[in-house]
Scaffold this active site. Structure first.
Site, PDB file in Angstrom:
ATOM      1  N   HIS A  49       0.872  -1.201   0.000  1.00 49.83           N
ATOM      2  CA  HIS A  49       0.000   0.000   0.000  1.00 49.83           C
ATOM      3  C   HIS A  49       0.894   1.232   0.000  1.00 49.83           C
ATOM      4  CE1 HIS A  49      -3.797   2.165   1.543  1.00 49.83           C
ATOM      5  NE2 HIS A  49      -2.896   3.099   1.259  1.00 49.83           N
ATOM      6  N   HIS A  52       1.419   5.426  -1.779  1.00 51.39           N
ATOM      7  CA  HIS A  52       1.026   6.550  -2.639  1.00 51.39           C
ATOM      8  C   HIS A  52       2.293   7.103  -3.281  1.00 51.39           C
ATOM      9  CE1 HIS A  52      -3.071   6.769  -0.946  1.00 51.39           C
ATOM     10  NE2 HIS A  52      -2.474   6.275   0.124  1.00 51.39           N
ATOM     11  N   LYS A  69      -9.480  -0.361  -5.442  1.00 52.53           N
ATOM     12  CA  LYS A  69      -9.436   0.358  -4.161  1.00 52.53           C
ATOM     13  C   LYS A  69     -10.756   1.047  -3.907  1.00 52.53           C
ATOM     14  CE  LYS A  69      -7.875   2.184  -0.392  1.00 52.53           C
ATOM     15  NZ  LYS A  69      -6.794   3.144  -0.185  1.00 52.53           N
ATOM     16  N   HIS A  86     -10.475   1.305   2.177  1.00 54.19           N
ATOM     17  CA  HIS A  86     -10.198   2.321   3.201  1.00 54.19           C
ATOM     18  C   HIS A  86     -11.347   2.181   4.184  1.00 54.19           C
ATOM     19  CE1 HIS A  86      -8.609   6.266   4.689  1.00 54.19           C
ATOM     20  NE2 HIS A  86      -9.756   6.156   5.321  1.00 54.19           N
ATOM     21  N   HIS A 128      -4.410  -0.339   6.184  1.00 50.06           N
ATOM     22  CA  HIS A 128      -3.909   0.491   7.292  1.00 50.06           C
ATOM     23  C   HIS A 128      -4.796   0.431   8.545  1.00 50.06           C
ATOM     24  CE1 HIS A 128      -6.715   3.137   5.266  1.00 50.06           C
ATOM     25  NE2 HIS A 128      -5.864   3.495   4.336  1.00 50.06           N
ATOM     26  N   ASP A 131       1.514   2.780   3.498  1.00 50.33           N
ATOM     27  CA  ASP A 131       0.659   3.964   3.293  1.00 50.33           C
ATOM     28  C   ASP A 131       1.509   5.227   3.230  1.00 50.33           C
ATOM     29  OD1 ASP A 131      -1.681   5.291   2.727  1.00 50.33           O
ATOM     30  OD2 ASP A 131      -2.297   5.506   4.812  1.00 50.33           O
TER      31      ASP A 131
HETATM   32  O1  DOR Z   1      -3.216   9.753   5.476  1.00 52.48           O
HETATM   33  C1  DOR Z   1      -3.611   9.409   4.380  1.00 52.48           C
HETATM   34  N1  DOR Z   1      -3.116   9.947   3.241  1.00 52.48           N
HETATM   35  N2  DOR Z   1      -4.579   8.495   4.299  1.00 52.48           N
HETATM   36  C2  DOR Z   1      -5.166   8.192   3.140  1.00 52.48           C
HETATM   37  O2  DOR Z   1      -6.073   7.378   3.140  1.00 52.48           O
HETATM   38  C3  DOR Z   1      -4.790   8.886   1.886  1.00 52.48           C
HETATM   39  C4  DOR Z   1      -3.429   9.410   1.966  1.00 52.48           C
HETATM   40  C5  DOR Z   1      -3.099  10.400   0.874  1.00 52.48           C
HETATM   41  O3  DOR Z   1      -3.342  10.089  -0.308  1.00 52.48           O
HETATM   42  O4  DOR Z   1      -2.578  11.478   1.191  1.00 52.48           O
HETATM   43 ZN    ZN Z   2      -3.363   5.095   1.568  1.00 52.13          ZN
END
Ligand code: DOR
Ligand code: ZN
Length: 341
Positions: free
Chosen positions: A14, A16, A100, A137, A175, A248
């Site tokens: 997971h 980003h 997702k 989520h 998460h 995450d």
């Molecule tokens: O803290 C987070 N940031 N939780 C999420 O679910 C998305 C992520 C983000 O894309 O910044």
């Molecule tokens: Zn995330």
């Protein structure tokens, strides 16, 4: 005392990676440590088609150093009008590893998310038939529900009926942050698993207010009270194959965190494995780090484990105060472990 630990190369289930300049800045950190990563699709606009996922995958591959052994695994962002044919085809063709589910409004770039899972029942049935994992989520967005309760209420209101209605659907609760989630996942059958971040293993919600407001500790789901952190630590280090590594890592530029309305997300990619290693070491569970980081996730996704290895050595570096435009997790702290090159 173990001072050196060699494990199979881990995967991040997971992450980003963002896009454009941020992608170029952060992707090398993930590729340094991890062989594969499940890449979140919450770009603007979100990744909802095979064409968008393929183009994004190419941009990711271009952003990691030449010769890096790193495979991005792409996900499809679900909307109320998700295209079942496109998604199932994308899975069959190896473009989408998973879907997702962001409840609309739950977090960063989730405005296009699903307003009610009843709207995607046909798709969920098709994913169940195809063996395509659903990544959730797990927070309700009902403003009447206290933000610290949103994960537990999601289990009751959304996840329990969903697992009942689609008993063969493979689901990852992403998460997890609460004792309720840890217990629920451990007590369910092997179609349900969970990822766990380093920040939810290290920090309780006190960290958000330690000496003042701490925007760099703010993420979603938000940090919870200490008893939840301890339950999540037990889940991660306890040896169950249904819990695995998902950082995450969610970078935001410093000005977007240190703001009157700061973004949610912890950028932990640069020292992620080192951070997990500290937790497993503190819990006397270093012998279980490999399963959590490098075996359990692959098994759940039905993928082979990595043959390459990485070695962790005791005695790490001080984490820089900033990496590019982002403040990393553990900034200013000395890590107990480092990755040997
Ligand atoms: O803290 C987070 N940031 N939780 C999420 O679910 C998305 C992520 C983000 O894309 O910044
Ligand atoms: Zn995330």
């Amino acid at each position: 005392m173990t001072d050196r630990l060699t494990i199979r190369r881990p995967d991040d289930w997971h992450v980003h990676l963002r896009d454009d300049a941020m992608l170029k800045a952060v992707a090398p950190h993930t590729a340094r440590t991890f062989a594969r990563a499940i890449v979140m699709p919450n770009l603007t606009p979100p990744v909802t088609t095979m064409a968008a996922a393929k183009a994004y995958r190419t941009r990711i591959v271009d952003a990691v150093p030449a010769g890096a052994d790193f495979t991005p695994l792409m996900t499809c962002y679900l909307t109320d009008d998700a295209d079942t044919g496109e998604i199932v085809r994308g899975h069959a063709e190896g473009v989408f590893t998973a879907c997702k589910l962001y409840p609309a409004g739950a977090t960063t770039n989730s405005a296009h998310g699903v307003t009610d899972v009843r709207n995607i029942r046909g798709l969920l049935a098709a994913m169940e038939r195809a063996g395509m994992p659903l990544l959730v989520h797990g927070e309700v967005t009902d403003p009447a529900v206290d933000i610290f309760d949103r994960e537990a209420v999601f289990i009751e209101r959304v996840l329990t009926p969903l697992l009942r209605d689609f008993p063969a659907l493979r689901v990852v609760m992403e998460h997890i942050t609460t004792a309720e989630a840890a217990e629920f996942v451990a007590g369910h059958g092997d179609t349900l698993a969970a990822t766990i971040t380093p920040q939810h293993l290290h920090l309780s919600r006190n960290a958000l207010f330690e000496g003042g407001l701490r925007p760099h500790a703010y993420c979603l789901p938000v940090l919870k009270r200490e008893r939840h952190r301890l339950a999540v630590r037990r889940a991660a280090t306890g040896g169950s194959p249904r819990f695995f590594l998902g950082t995450d890592s969610a970078p935001h530029e410093i000005g977007r965190k240190q703001s009157g309305c700061g973004c949610a997300g912890v950028f932990n990619a640069p020292f992620a494995l080192e951070s997990y290693a500290a937790v497993f070491d503190e819990e006397g569970a270093l012998d279980r780090l490999e399963a959590f980081a490098s075996v359990n996730g692959a098994a759940f996704y039905g993928l082979p484990v990595n043959e390459a290895t990485v070695t962790l050595v005791r005695g790490g570096a001080v984490v820089p105060a900033r990496i590019g435009e982002v403040v990393p997790f553990h900034a200013g702290e000395r890590m107990e472990w480092r990755l040997a090159v």
